[in-house]
Design an enzyme around this catalytic site. Sequence first.
Site, PDB file in Angstrom:
ATOM      1  N   LYS A 111      18.092 -41.401 -15.126  1.00 31.72           N
ATOM      2  CA  LYS A 111      16.634 -41.589 -15.097  1.00 31.72           C
ATOM      3  C   LYS A 111      16.231 -42.945 -15.680  1.00 31.72           C
ATOM      4  CE  LYS A 111      15.057 -37.806 -13.278  1.00 31.72           C
ATOM      5  NZ  LYS A 111      14.402 -37.797 -11.969  1.00 31.72           N
ATOM      6  N   LYS A 194      25.458 -35.998  -3.090  1.00 34.71           N
ATOM      7  CA  LYS A 194      24.589 -34.847  -3.364  1.00 34.71           C
ATOM      8  C   LYS A 194      23.309 -34.920  -2.536  1.00 34.71           C
ATOM      9  CE  LYS A 194      21.628 -33.305  -7.010  1.00 34.71           C
ATOM     10  NZ  LYS A 194      21.184 -33.469  -8.378  1.00 34.71           N
ATOM     11  N   LYS A 197      16.234 -34.836  -3.149  1.00 33.49           N
ATOM     12  CA  LYS A 197      14.999 -35.485  -2.749  1.00 33.49           C
ATOM     13  C   LYS A 197      15.091 -36.903  -3.271  1.00 33.49           C
ATOM     14  CE  LYS A 197      12.717 -31.742  -3.589  1.00 33.49           C
ATOM     15  NZ  LYS A 197      11.796 -30.914  -4.330  1.00 33.49           N
TER      16      LYS A 197
END
Length: 331
Positions: A111, A194, A197
């Site tokens: 992140k 993976k 979104k």
Amino acid sequence: MEIVVSGIRPTGNLHLGNYFGALKSFVKMQEENQCYFFIADYHSLTTHPIPADLHGNVKTVLVEFLACGLDPEKATLYIQSDLPETAELYLLLNMNAYIGELERCTSFKEKIRTQTDNVNAGLLTYPTLMAADIIIHRAARVPVGKDQEQHLEMTRTFANRFNRLYKVNYFPEPVAYNFGENLVKIPGLDGNLKMSKSDNENSAIYLADSAEVIRKKVMRAVTDSGPADQNKPRSQGVQNLFDLMSYFSSGETLNFFEDVYAAGSIRYGDMKKQLAEDIIRFTLPFREKMEALAADETYLRKVAKMGAEKARESASKTVREVREIIGFRQF
Ligand code: TYM
């Protein structure tokens, strides 16, 4: 009978990774366990959703939970923010969570890299909130995909640390679980390991996607120029197509494409066409159910209310006992 807890963030429609990594196991687990499945709307605040979107996002996931076969009579289905006890346990766990271990968490590091303009404290303490979700019901098993393994490891650390610190044997150490033998990781159509979104609209296929959209996304999936050299490993994009086929197509179909690949005569266009039709066949029944459920506000309200009441029974007992263990006393 075991206590099972799991959650999904409401950040849009659920995709095939969410289904195989989590929901499919939820549906099986509810038959024989005491299950708590929730919509992690507190967690979704780490990415700052617009207030006007939040409720709709939660509704979408609730509808999709039900369309996938979650039964509110068998499992407790609730919305995380309907359980403020979770926020209290999160606060208490944060007192014994160390900055260093939180900073080392892979999802936090990711992140920092991708969400540079919004590295908030909620992101850093995401694993303690997740631990609170799980241990508030004193769960033994947590059905999740492989990407959540590290969070579960941290949950065990926090549960264990609490027990040691207060010299109790109160919280069990929960384990990640998927009904397949191993934890699942569904790959993306964009060549990523993976499905998720992302900025790339074409990475994920959603349960709600129409046949037309599914065909378009699969036909655009990343491949390579062909199996020119059998000694070279397959490109990730092509491997992903084979992996997806193993979930959605028959064994016969998969073998056929493995054979033509090995013979060097594969046409990726044909493979994609077949995969798209197999995914459409798989998702169609979900889509039909979602449409009917989305129109039934009265039923959704009833489900959410019933779930919140059942979840609070279990959560308030834990928080009461935890306060007692920590040493809070009433005057
Ligand atoms: P989230 O919302 O990102 O994903 C929900 C579930 O879907 C699984 N998943 C996948 N599984 C396999 N392959 C994929 N490509 C794939 N993409 C997503 C995830 O493993 C997850 O099980 N932190 C959690 C939400 C959460 C939670 C919890 C889960 C909050 N509290 C307590 C369990 C217990 C998350 O962000 O999942």
